[in-house]
Structure formats: structure tokens, C-alpha cells
Design a protein around this motif. Structure first.
Motif: not given
Length: 590
Positions: A172-176, A181-183, A185-194
């Protein structure tokens, strides 16, 4: 007569005005096209088990059990993360379910038991296996602390071997680390994008400092894990190195075409040839792509004749569709399937004489990709599932949009996992820069390439667009300096297609070792990478050995190289591919 002509003109003028107004309106819409609503349906595949077969005699056996469906990312069993890690370290490995474990007919030299397999294995049999001077590693449960080094573990002596048990999950550590690492619920949300209107690879990490990270920590962690598999006494397990013979690493120079078309890309290809660089151009397949690339002049053939390659630049923004003649008044989002189909049609129309990699599956000529603007799909592995369904086998979308360095801690390809925890038929190789953004200046590239050539030996993917830095004198000077430091630090320059061929071949050949007290014999079967026209792929075999050794290849004394790999010293034997079944023999030096 005069009144008749005046009447006729009076009737004609409104019609002419209407035509002119219509043409003017069409031209205005052509310059300012209207974006039509709607999203295309995308085809996709899911992860599957088993993955492609491995040679039965590989030294490392990974036991993977059934992966149960999970409704949350935190509950998903990521056991196959250890397959990602071990393929990068060792090359060919055997991946087997618990019921297929055979320790008698062809015993491995080390066994890794994933979290999914732990309830299903015969612990007593594994203890007896370890007691014969070998190693068994049991992965742990749970995410641990999310660190960048190995989780805590215990070591238990078993005869002359050892059993290692991790407290938390290395998988798990390597894959993430490498896939993000998503939320939950597997979704991707804005974090550090430009960019506020899209999702980017920067949104898959939880630490903004990774946008300027120069430490390939995931690769270092993989080295440390692999070192645990070497027996306490005797000969270590050989690695099929992740870089080609005679080199210290790989440089992959890439260029996102961004509607600049064939002529400008051919100019950059000529610059690459001047510098001794094999580059890759990722092309956006607009509906009129043939006009820009093969009609009138065959720029595809020009680029490939100069040693460069062409891949897909999947565009998820609306772009012009076919209109009436030259008028294209509407923008629509177009599917990956439609775009890759157009690109492959254009490549098929070219009169090129491409250097196809003979042992790759023939799924059309465009097998590599980077997404335009680095847009990723809204779910964790959806990006990979769509690309894999469209025949893309190697992607390089992951990297910081306006940062620099190892956003995901790795400079080696890894097999992507799907939301069901199972592997997909596609690899990801992250890139390390866009232009000079985020402080990617000459000093940065000098540090990165020298550290990679001296310690890490990974594959550094750079990104320069044809219309940005390479249009300026300062940008050209920066690019030339990268080419110089890459050469000085022992990097070979490859296209993405060459990288894909090497990596696929590396995982599909056979390699096994047989130790005695005084010698270690390593046998390779390069048959999967061998062709009558091109011979076998050339590889390097490495052995972590702090002391001197003597080496013979097919009975002939050979002088190996000595390289630092992470914190270890490796003896590296470079093979030239002339013999598809070479035997390397190591013996203790004086």
C-alpha cells in the motif's frame, strides 16, 4: 434599359449583402468557435488476474491471494503493489496464487507473501523453506504512517534463513507513492494543481513539498525491500537492471506538440539529431491532422528518419470538428478512441520506415501517451483504464504541472493498478519537468542527472514544448546543457517506444540463478526479445556484492562494472544480446 439594369441591381444588392454577412458570420465563428456541450463516451478496461505469465524459474516468487471488492480506497487490498515494486527491482518474477505454490519442482530463492495471500499459505512449509538458507517476507496490514521509507518490521531466524514480517503494508505504501492517493471514495479532488478547471497529477499527492522533490524515495524504498530478500549468507539474488548495458541511466526527451503540427516538430527533431538525442513527440490528433502531417509533405517520415518517435497527446478539452469546407464553427470534446484512431490512420499513411520493436504486440503504431494539460480523469485509475482500452502501453502524464522533480518518488515505469486492486496492461513513467517552470534551471538538471547517473540509475523524462522554451535563445541553451550533462553522466537517449520495448522485454524474458558455496550461475533466456533481424535485446545483470568477484560470460572471462545503487555497491555485467541464452558465472575474487 437603364431602369431595367437599376432594378436588377436593386434586387442583387440585398442578396450580395446577405451572402457577405453569412460569410462574415461564418468566418467570425471559425475564429471564435462555439463549444458544444456534452462529453464523449470512453471505452475502458478493468484490472485482471493473472498478469502475463512469467518464467517458471524466476528467483523471486510473489504469492498473491484473491482481492475482494472494496467500496473505499482505504479498504482496498493493494497487494499487487508488491508486484509493481519487485518488477522494477528484479525484472522477471513469478506471481502465483496460493494454490499454485510449488516449492519442490522449481524452488525459488525468496518468497514474498502479500497481505491477500497470508490467510491461505502453509506457514510451516514456508518456515521449512526459509530454514534452508532462504528468505520469506510477509507483508503487513494497513497504511502505516504514510512515510517514504520501509515500515517497521521484525526478523526471525529460521535455520540458516530468515522470516521478515512487516507491521504495515509495504504494498500500500509503494502504490500510493507511485500512483498517488485519491479520496476514500476513489475520487480525485483539487489539492495542489495549477489550473482551477481541471484535475492534475498534483492533485494525487498529499504533500505540496513533493512539487519540488529531488529524491526518488519510492525507488530507494524498493532497493531496501529487495535487499531483505537476499539470503543472510551466500550469494545475493541477481537483478536484471532497469537501465541498458554500458549506461548509467536513461534520458527520454519528450515534446508535447500542442497544435504546432509536423513542420515545427520536424525542426525540433533536427535539433535532437544534432545533439545526439532520440526524442518523442506527443501529437494532438485534430480532425484535420492528415493535412498537417502527411498531406503535401510527410513530416512523420522526416521525424522518424531523424530517430524520433510519435505518440498520442490525448486532449480532453473541446477542439474543432469537421465543418463545411475550411469553416469549423464548433468545438466538441472528442473521445480517446476517436483521437487514437485518427493518429494511427495518419501513421499508417506515412511512407515512414519505422524501427518497430519486434517483440511488442501489434496494437497499432501509437503505443505511448501524455495527456494534454496533464488532465487526469475524476477517479483514481480511470486515466489508465481508458488508455489501456485504447492500446496505450506506456504513459507519461504523471508529473508536476508547474513544479519539478520526482512528484511520485520514482524514475522507473510501474504497472498501473485499477480500482479493483488488479493490474492493468499499461505502465506509467513520470516526468521531471515542464520547461523551466518551478525552478527547473540548468543547476537543477545538473543535480538531477548527476545524482541519477551516480546513484539512482533511473529513467529521466523531460518535457519541452516546441513553442515555448525551445523558441528562445535561453531555452535552447538550457536544452543543450541538458543534452551535455546527460551524456557526461552516462545516460543513453531513448524514445518512449524504445523504453517500452526494453521494459516489456525485461519483464518477459527468463532469468534464474543457482548458487553453490563458491559460485553463482545466472542463466537468461532472451527468447521473448529475440528476432532474426535484430537479435536479442541487450540487458545488464547486477549483483549486490561489496567484495571482489570474478565473472565469466559463456565461459569467457569478463571485466564487470562497479556501480553504486542506492546505498549498495553492485557488480554489473553488460550483455550485448549476441547470445539469446547467455550464462553468467560469478565466483569469489581473491
Amino acid at each position: 434599359m437603364r431602369n431595367g439594369r437599376a432594378g436588377w441591381m436593386a434586387k442583387l444588392i440585398p442578396g450580395l449583402v446577405a451572402v457577405i454577412a453569412l460569410l462574415a458570420a461564418a468566418r467570425w465563428f471559425d475564429l471564435h468557435p462555439v463549444s458544444l456541450p456534452g462529453h464523449p463516451d470512453e471505452i475502458s478496461v478493468d484490472g485482471a488476474w493473472p498478469i502475463p505469465p512469467r518464467a517458471a524459474g524466476a528467483d523471486v516468487m510473489v504469492i498473491c491471494g484473491p482481492i475482494a471488492p472494496a467500496r473505499s480506497f482505504s479498504a482496498l487490498d493493494l497487494s499487487f503493489g508488491l508486484v509493481q515494486l519487485l518488477e522494477a527491482e528484479f525484472g522477471p518474477i513469478r506471481v502465483v496464487p496460493p494454490q499454485a505454490v510449488d516449492l519442490v519442482a522449481s524452488p525459488p530463492r525468496a518468497i514474498v507473501v502479500t497481505t491477500s495471500a497470508r490467510p491461505h499459505v502453509d506457514v510451516d512449509a514456508l518456515r521449512a523453506f526459509a530454514a534452508a538458507g532462504k528468505v520469506v517476507v510477509f507483508d503487513g496490514d494497513g497504511p502505516g504512517d504514510g512515510g517514504r521509507t520501509l515500515p517497521p518490521y521484525s526478523v526471525e531466524a529460521a535455520g540458516s534463513g530468515r522470516i521478515v514480517r512487516f507491521v504495515a503494508s509495504v504494498a500500500r505504501r509503494f502504490t500510493t507513492q507511485v500512483q498517488g492517493e485519491p479520496e476514500d471514495d476513489f475520487s480525485i479532488v483539487p489539492r495542489f494543481g495549477d489550473y482551477p478547471d481541471i484535475l492534475e497529477p498534483d492533485d494525487l499527492v498529499r504533500d505540496a513539498a513533493l512539487r519540488a522533490n529531488e529524491d526518488p524515495f519510492a525507488d530507494r524504498m524498493a532497493h531496501d525491500f529487495a535487499a531483505l530478500l537476499d539470503p543472510p549468507e551466500g550469494w545475493p539474488i541477481p537483478r536484471l537492471m532497469w537501465f541498458p548495458p554500458g549506461s548509467n541511466g536513461i534520458w527520454l526527451s519528450t515534446h508535447d506538440e500542442d497544435f504546432r503540427a509536423g513542420k515545427r516538430c520536424a525542426e525540433i527533431a533536427a535539433l535532437n539529431q544534432e545533439l545526439g538525442v532520440d526524442g518523442t513527440f506527443f501529437v494532438i490528433p485534430v480532425p484535420r491532422i492528415a493535412n498537417d502531417w502527411v498531406e503535401g509533405h510527410d513530416y512523420v517520415a522526416d521525424i522518424e528518419a531523424l530517430g524520433d518517435a510519435i505518440g498520442l497527446h490525448w486532449n480532453q478539452y473541446p477542439m474543432v470538428g469537421r465543418g463545411i469546407g475550411p469553416i469549423e464553427p464548433f468545438l466538441t470534446e472528442q473521445s480517446c478512441d476517436a483521437q487514437i484512431g485518427r493518429l494511427r490512420d495518419v501513421l499508417a499513411r506515412s511512407a515512414r520506415d519505422a524501427n518497430e520493436v519486434p517483440w511488442l504486440d501489434a496494437i497499432g503504431r501509437a503505443r505511448t501517451n501524455r495527456n494534454h494539460y496533464l488532465i487526469v480523469r475524476p477517479h483514481w485509475a480511470e486515466h489508465f483504464r481508458v488508455l489501456a482500452a485504447n492500446g496505450i502501453q506506456l504513459d507519461t502524464t504523471y508529473g508536476s504541472n508547474k513544479g519539478r522533480g520526482y512528484l511520485f518518488g520514482t524514475a522507473r515505469p510501474y504497472r498501473a493498478l485499477a480500482e479493483n486492486g488488479l493490474p492493468l496492461p499499461i505502465f506509467e513513467l513520470p516526468f521531471v519537468n515542464q520547461e523551466d517552470w518551478g525552478g527547473a534551471d540548468a543547476a537543477y538538471f545538473d543535480r538531477l542527472f548527476r545524482a541519477n547517473g551516480g546513484i539512482h540509475h533511473g529513467s529521466l523524462v523531460t518535457l519541452f514544448h516546441p513553442h515555448l522554451e525551445l523558441e528562445t535563445e535561453a531555452g535552447l541553451a538550457l536544452y543543450r546543457s541538458i543534452a551535455a550533462v546527460a551524456k557526461q553522466s552516462g545516460h543513453v537517449s531513448w524514445t518512449m517506444d524504445e523504453m517500452l520495448g526494453f521494459w516489456r522485454g525485461r519483464l518477459e524474458l527468463g532469468m534464474t540463478s543457482r548458487p553453490t558455496e563458491s559460485r553463482l550461475a545466472v542463466t537468461l533466456d532472451l527468447g521473448a526479445t529475440n528476432s532474426e533481424a535484430n537479435g536479442a535485446q541487450a540487458f545488464a545483470v547486477g549483483l549486490p556484492m561489496p567484495g571482489p568477484v570474478q565473472v565469466r560470460v559463456d565461459g569467457v572471462a569478463t571485466e564487470p562494472r562497479t556501480l553504486t545503487v542506492g546505498s549498495q555497491t553492485f557488480v554489473v555485467v553488460d550483455l550485448d544480446g549476441s547470445n539469446p541464452r547467455p550464462v553468467i558465472e560469478f565466483s569469489r575474487g581473491d
